[in-house]
Design a protein around this motif. Sequence first.
Motif, short mmCIF file in Angstrom:
data_model
loop_
_atom_site.label_atom_id
_atom_site.label_comp_id
_atom_site.label_asym_id
_atom_site.label_seq_id
_atom_site.Cartn_x
_atom_site.Cartn_y
_atom_site.Cartn_z
N LEU A 1 31.52 51.65 65.03
CA LEU A 1 32.58 51.73 66.03
C LEU A 1 32.09 51.25 67.39
CD1 LEU A 1 35.49 52.69 66.69
CD2 LEU A 1 34.53 54.95 67.15
N HIS A 2 30.93 51.72 67.80
CA HIS A 2 30.36 51.29 69.08
C HIS A 2 30.06 49.80 69.05
CE1 HIS A 2 29.52 55.19 71.22
NE2 HIS A 2 29.90 55.63 70.04
N ARG A 3 29.53 49.33 67.93
CA ARG A 3 29.21 47.89 67.82
C ARG A 3 30.49 47.07 67.92
NH1 ARG A 3 28.63 44.16 63.37
NH2 ARG A 3 29.00 45.80 61.84
N ALA A 4 31.57 47.53 67.29
CA ALA A 4 32.82 46.79 67.33
C ALA A 4 33.32 46.59 68.76
CB ALA A 4 33.88 47.54 66.51
N TYR A 5 33.26 47.64 69.56
CA TYR A 5 33.69 47.53 70.96
C TYR A 5 32.79 46.58 71.74
CZ TYR A 5 37.41 51.01 70.98
OH TYR A 5 38.60 51.67 70.77
N ARG A 6 31.48 46.72 71.56
CA ARG A 6 30.56 45.86 72.32
C ARG A 6 30.76 44.39 71.95
NH1 ARG A 6 26.71 49.36 70.42
NH2 ARG A 6 25.80 47.65 69.21
N GLU A 7 30.86 44.11 70.65
CA GLU A 7 30.93 42.72 70.21
C GLU A 7 32.23 42.06 70.65
OE1 GLU A 7 30.20 42.36 66.05
OE2 GLU A 7 28.09 42.99 66.21
N TYR B 1 34.33 43.14 73.50
CA TYR B 1 34.56 43.14 74.94
C TYR B 1 33.44 42.52 75.76
CZ TYR B 1 38.81 45.93 74.61
OH TYR B 1 40.10 46.36 74.35
N LEU B 2 32.25 42.45 75.23
CA LEU B 2 31.13 41.95 76.02
C LEU B 2 30.80 40.49 75.73
CD1 LEU B 2 28.75 45.04 76.13
CD2 LEU B 2 30.58 44.37 77.69
N ARG B 3 31.68 39.79 75.05
CA ARG B 3 31.49 38.35 74.86
C ARG B 3 31.73 37.64 76.20
NH1 ARG B 3 36.00 36.79 71.28
NH2 ARG B 3 36.94 38.65 72.18
N PRO B 4 30.84 36.75 76.62
CA PRO B 4 31.05 36.05 77.90
C PRO B 4 32.40 35.34 77.97
CG PRO B 4 28.82 35.70 77.11
CD PRO B 4 29.54 36.41 76.01
#
Length: 471
Positions: free
Chosen positions: A429-435, A437-440
């Motif tokens: 779940l945490h990985r899904a959000y990071r991958e 929203y944090l894409r340049p």
Amino acid sequence: MKLLLVYPPLTRALPSILPGEVEAGRGCFPPLGILYLAAAVKGLPGIELSAIDAPTQELTAEQIADRVLRERIDVVGITILSFHLLDAIELAQKIKQKSPQTLIVAGGPHPHIYPVETLGLGMFDFAALGEGEEIFPAFLSGLARGEQEPVVPGIISRSKRADADLTFSNLPDLDRLPFPERTLLPVEKYFSVLSPLRPSTTAISSRGCPYRCIFCDRPHLGKKFRARSASNVVAEMEACAALGIREIIFYDDNFTTSRERALEIAELILERRLKVAWDIRARVGDLKPLDYHLLRRAGLQRIHFGVESGDPELLESLQKKITIAQAREAFQAANKAGIETLAYFMLGLPGENLDTLNRTLALGRELKPDYIHFSLLMLFPATPVYALALEKGIVQRDLWREFAKNPQPDFQPPIWEEKLGREELVSALHRAYREFYLRPGYIFSRLARTRSWAGFKTQTRMGWSMLGLKK
């Protein structure tokens, strides 16, 4: 008779299915349930009415109980979700300690599912089932006539809970209901983190959903689709605009169940030249590509689509009756019309594994939504998926009923742990959000589309929340 309707403090809520950083930044929305009740009882003779939204007004259980004593409140209605049961109990206990003669009525989804267990806790005098706009005024009228325990179908007393009639009925004609009494609460304090427009409010243009998704958790509204007329919905939007509200977030299970009604609402907004933004939850496949352009011209800012999974087999197992191809078409059409989109996905579905998880994350990126909302599949009480988990032994005991009978602060809401365990799912779940929203590319595209300083601050807040997610 003095009546106080309360949405309780949320200091002891059960752990959320969302990362804390995401949960903390969702916004602040009015409790429509008690505002609908307030509107329904407002015209009763002899009623002095007030309402409290404790989280928004930053009131503690102690402060509310003091007010009940000071103002000599006769009846307190508390809306209860299962996740907030501990807070509702604490509030009711403090009220009873300070003002034992005050009657406390429990309403909302939790007492609807577990009325006998709720009353068995000892601090609630009555529990209401289903929708309260007709039964609650009838109950209050009985009290006003001197009845100790008014006999009203759908309202159960603690003393008669053992042999209570648990049947209830839903309201057939929603146009008969008065609009929520929004002025009882501080209208100016409500907002959505997704929008720079403030204040905002919520509204419901229909109740009940005809679909049979196995994870659905709104049993008190029933499965029969009941829609307000387009003219009635637009009249409420006009009333909201007159209060200075700039955006209306429709909380229907599915605003577009009737495509014709959705388009009629848009046409009426244009005809009346109503200038208010709005936001809906919709089902992919309900609208045609050109429909989105009409909705956008009528002020629609944002559509929330429940996609749920990027794996066709898992999607079919949810009985949602949508396809990935329909999702692709819906997001493309909304984007072309200039409507912002939010995609809902759930992780930890029955049969979920690392490959299906990766397909879901990949589809989330492919659809190019403006926002994405990942959550773990929560096995809510009274849902088909919870019954299936009990049947298959994924959940060994009826944990929700045990919690309803004996609520404990360390209760952990169950999830589907079969091929993947809780720790793996939380990490995913945490990985899904990071991958996402944090894409340049995503960050630059969002900032490029931001048209105001308020919008820039909103995007910045969301960005910092995502950076706080743990690896």
